[in-house]
Enzyme design. Structure first.
Site, PDB file in Angstrom:
ATOM      1  N   ASP A 473      42.070  30.698  33.144  1.00  8.62           N
ATOM      2  CA  ASP A 473      42.883  31.592  32.320  1.00  8.62           C
ATOM      3  C   ASP A 473      42.463  31.487  30.847  1.00  8.62           C
ATOM      4  O   ASP A 473      41.740  30.561  30.447  1.00  8.62           O
ATOM      5  CB  ASP A 473      44.360  31.185  32.488  1.00  8.62           C
ATOM      6  CG  ASP A 473      45.338  32.313  32.227  1.00  8.62           C
ATOM      7  OD1 ASP A 473      44.916  33.346  31.669  1.00  8.62           O
ATOM      8  OD2 ASP A 473      46.518  32.155  32.566  1.00  8.62           O
ATOM      9  N   ASP A 543      48.850  41.084  34.780  1.00 10.57           N
ATOM     10  CA  ASP A 543      50.094  40.400  35.132  1.00 10.57           C
ATOM     11  C   ASP A 543      51.123  41.391  35.655  1.00 10.57           C
ATOM     12  O   ASP A 543      52.177  40.989  36.135  1.00 10.57           O
ATOM     13  CB  ASP A 543      50.657  39.656  33.912  1.00 10.57           C
ATOM     14  CG  ASP A 543      49.988  38.305  33.739  1.00 10.57           C
ATOM     15  OD1 ASP A 543      49.345  37.836  34.687  1.00 10.57           O
ATOM     16  OD2 ASP A 543      50.111  37.727  32.640  1.00 10.57           O
TER      17      ASP A 543
HETATM   18  C1  DGJ Z   1      48.667  34.353  32.397  1.00 13.47           C
HETATM   19  C2  DGJ Z   1      48.233  34.709  33.782  1.00 13.47           C
HETATM   20  O1  DGJ Z   1      47.835  36.043  33.829  1.00 13.47           O
HETATM   21  C3  DGJ Z   1      49.371  34.417  34.750  1.00 13.47           C
HETATM   22  O2  DGJ Z   1      49.003  34.818  36.033  1.00 13.47           O
HETATM   23  C4  DGJ Z   1      49.718  32.972  34.699  1.00 13.47           C
HETATM   24  O3  DGJ Z   1      48.638  32.204  35.171  1.00 13.47           O
HETATM   25  C5  DGJ Z   1      50.071  32.578  33.272  1.00 13.47           C
HETATM   26  N1  DGJ Z   1      49.056  32.958  32.340  1.00 13.47           N
HETATM   27  C6  DGJ Z   1      50.318  31.095  33.188  1.00 13.47           C
HETATM   28  O4  DGJ Z   1      50.506  30.685  31.914  1.00 13.47           O
END
Ligand code: DGJ
Length: 724
Positions: A473, A543
């Site tokens: 991430d 997301d």
């Molecule tokens: C952003 C990601 O897109 C989410 O899926 C998740 O992993 C969060 N970060 C966790 O902080």
């Protein structure tokens, strides 16, 4: 695929299966005479006409400046007559900034050299043309490299700039590709925000400059490093389109410049606003590459060309054609509120439903109970996981699941042990306050010792936990870009060196764990680009997992990137981002058009809902080869019709088709919809595997397939056809 040089007219003819690019070395300059659907070289003789003609710029020395300002330079410099957008700008040791690369020589050879340290396309059956240009006063050469592939209409272009002089030179701009096109075009770009990535925008080109780009250190949610130029009448199924896709994950600029005579210049490369690179004597600079393509078959054909190319020549992972594991990710199920028991309960439910992989997301390390702390402390959170990572991994594997984990390697929380030990590792400008985002700072990935620390910590967790999947991430953009390791006049190198550092760490990780399934992510889909695909066969698309929102996001993403690379999960209803309720099946059908998984608390589901999950997973196992290896056709455009969407995947041999229909918004008195399918064999017969009905290919393509009535919002159905 063929590259020929016609001595008499000094013409380079680059033929892919269906396109031709003609470059001509006329009067010392190298020009782009033509790029488009296939032509024979003889057609090209008059394209770069340079004979004198009233009021037309000519090559006469007294009119050289005007000539240069009208000439279709293949790689335009700056300050010697061409006032349009430059591909190259250089500042010499004396401060002068003119550069005019002129034709020198060429080389044609089999294969394609690696771009060391950079993601790049590859292939066993390809051929490369290298054309060298030189600016003699600067003792500088520019090597344009074009690679053609036997099975694709993509041309990979990159540029190398070498300083052969005795004094340093400053590169102020080094774009990767430049096209000159005649005619009128619309520019298509993919733009957005967090949870609304890659929405499609199509606008006509006007005289002057139009551009999108990123200066925030990642390719970004705002704009994507891909754009297309299409003729105004181009549709999904017909019309001429050019695509420019940057194989890079950091700052970029995609720019067009239409001059007052209507000539279109299109450039793609490192964003000049955040790039300056010092070239010492005998040093060279290699730009990242751009994947160029052209088709007369409309936007759908361009997308399928890119999808095939990326699958065959860019994504290296051994997972590329393997069935990807159906995963359960605990993020939207628990957020930070979990411990080993909760993870194991999720694993039990996942195993019961027939899933393959459990991913433990953010919150398993340091003292991370919220997003306020601990990034960089890649040690197990001893309160949440008191027995450590090894027994947890073992317990998960005993349940028949693989174990995956989340990292955000490029980050450091001010509230972390790492920050206490190395406050200088955070990207910052001395004397200037740190600008936080999500309460965190960015690590200086240009520094090898920082990458070594991250590599050691990641390897140790991966080994101990028996990890087979990593979600990488990256949740904030870069501010106060600066590295104490670079001298003042080299600070302009920071952003590119940062990306080289990220790529280096990814490469080392994959070398250490060749079978690791690496999923890219950046606060959702903030770094969904061709650069990342070189390392990650799948990238978290957004997301926003709401079915209706995802239809648009996945549609936009599919313009350039293969659906088989799009991370897609079924999440809870009401959705956590937009609070919309949607049918369980609709959420699953949307996720089936990508990699497939779940991201909700499945321990709380009823037995009936678990049974639905089992059926959805059975659909995934049955249909995922079509998504992974087949052709994708967009049957509707959700940016034009927001009520209903449909798409289809067809096996390469035409034997099977999967159509997904999604009624986003139900309306009263809706007329029956007929979906005109694409890519079928007209005189073949197809059977609906559910109803047993037979249809001819021509009927399905010309009259269309009648969409079953769907009742309610966010309702969907799958239709599976088999060729008889
Ligand atoms: C952003 C990601 O897109 C989410 O899926 C998740 O992993 C969060 N970060 C966790 O902080």
């Amino acid at each position: 695929m063929q590259i020929e040089f016609v001595e008499k007219s000094q013409l380079f003819c680059l033929h892919t299966g269906h396109t031709t690019m003609l470059l001509q070395a006329a009067d010392g300059h190298l020009g782009m005479a033509y790029y488009g659907p296939s032509v024979t070289a003889q057609d090209a003789v008059s394209l770069l006409e340079t004979k004198e003609c009233a009021f037309t710029p000519t090559v006469m020395p007294r009119e050289l400046a005007n000539y240069r300002n009208a000439y279709p330079h293949a790689y335009p410099g700056y300050g010697c007559g061409d006032y349009r957008e430059a591909a190259l700008r250089v500042t010499a040791a004396n401060g002068a900034s003119a550069v005019c690369p002129l034709y020198q020589n060429y080389r044609i050879y089999d294969g394609k050299p690696e771009l060391s340290g950079l993601p790049h396309s590859f292939g066993s059956d390809c051929r490369t043309l290298e054309i060298t240009l030189a600016d003699e006063p600067l003792s500088l050469t520019v090597t344009l490299r074009y690679t053609l592939f036997a099975d694709s209409d993509v041309i990979a272009q990159s540029v190398r700039i070498d300083n052969h002089g005795t004094a340093p030179l400053m590169l102020d701009r080094a774009m990767s590709a430049c096209l000159t096109l005649a005619g009128q075009y619309d520019m298509i770009t993919l733009n957005g925000e967090w949870a609304r990535e890659r929405h499609v925008q199509r606008v006509p080109l006007h005289t002057g400059r139009q551009s999108v780009g990123s200066i925030c250190g990642i390719s970004s949610h705002f704009h994507n490093p891909f754009f297309a130029l299409c003729e105004p009448e181009t549709t999904e199924t017909q019309g001429r389109v050019y695509g420019l896709c940057f194989v890079y994950s950091g700052n970029f600029e995609a720019v067009t410049d239409v001059d007052n005579n209507g000539s279109v210049r299109a450039l793609m490369g490192l964003h000049p606003e955040t790039f300056r690179w010092e070239l010492q004597p005998d040093e060279g600079f290699q730009t990242p590459e751009v994947l160029l393509t052209c088709t007369a078959g409309g936007l759908g054909a361009m997308s399928r060309c890119y999808h095939d190319f990326m699958r065959r020549h860019l994504i290296r992972s051994p997972w590329l054609y393997r069935e990807r594991p159906v995963l359960i990710n605990n993020w939207e199920a628990t957020y930070f509120d979990f411990n080993a028991e909760k993870i194991l309960a999720l694993a039990d439910a996942a195993a019961d439903c027939g899933m393959d992989l459990l991913v433990m997301d953010d919150g398993w390390f340091g003292r991370r109970n919220s997003d306020d702390s601990s990034l960089g402390d890649w040690f197990v959170h001893t309160e949440k996981l008191p027995d450590g990572i090894a027994p947890l991994g073992e317990a998960i594997r005993k349940k028949g699941l693989r174990f995956g984990i989340w990292f955000e390697p490029e980050m450091i929380s001010p509230d972390s042990m790492l920050f206490q030990a190395h406050p200088d590792w955070a990207v910052q400008i001395p004397g200037r306050p740190l600008t936080l985002s999500r309460a965190q700072c960015v690590l200086d990935m240009t520094r090898p010792e920082i990458r070594d620390y991250l590599f050691a910590r990641m390897c140790s967790i991966i080994r101990e936990g028996g990890i087979s999947y990593v979600k990488w991430d990256m949740n904030r953009r870069i501010t106060e870009a600066f590295s104490p390791t670079l001298p003042p006049h080299r600070q302009g190198e920071f952003f590119h060196r940062y990306m080289l550092g990220v790529y280096d760490l990814m490469e080392r990780l994959l070398e250490a764990f060749p079978d690791l399934l690496l999923e890219g992510c950046a606060g959702g889909g903030g770094r969904f680009d061709a650069g990342m695909l070189y390392y990650c066969p799948q990238i978290w698309t957004s997301d926003d997992t709401d079915a209706a929102e995802r239809v648009k996001i996945q549609y936009g993403t599919s313009l350039c990137y293969p659906p088989s690379a799009m991370g897609a999960h079924v999440s809870a209803s009401p959705n956590h981002t937009v609070a919309r309720n949607s049918d369980f099946a609709a959420r699953a059908h949307t996720a089936l058009a990508g990699t497939f998984g779940y991201e909700l608390d499945i321990t709380k589901l009823s037995e009936d809902e678990r049974a639905q999950i089992r059926a959805q997973i059975a659909d995934y196992r049955r249909f995922s080869p079509l998504v992974r290896e087949g052709d994708c056709y967009r049957l509707t455009n959700p940016f034009e019709d927001g009520d209903f969407a449909a798409w289809m995947f067809a096996a390469k041999d035409g034997s099977e088709i999967l159509i997904t229909c999604m009624q986003i918004m139900c309306r009263p008195h809706m007329p029956y919809r007929f979906l005109r399918l694409q890519g079928l064999i007209p005189d073949a017969s197809y059977t609906d595997t559910q109803t047993g009905e037979h249809f001819s290919g021509s009927l399905l393509m010309q009259a269309g397939l009648r969409v079953p009535k769907l009742w309610g919002d966010s309702r969907s159905c799958l239709i599976h056809l088999k060729k008889d």
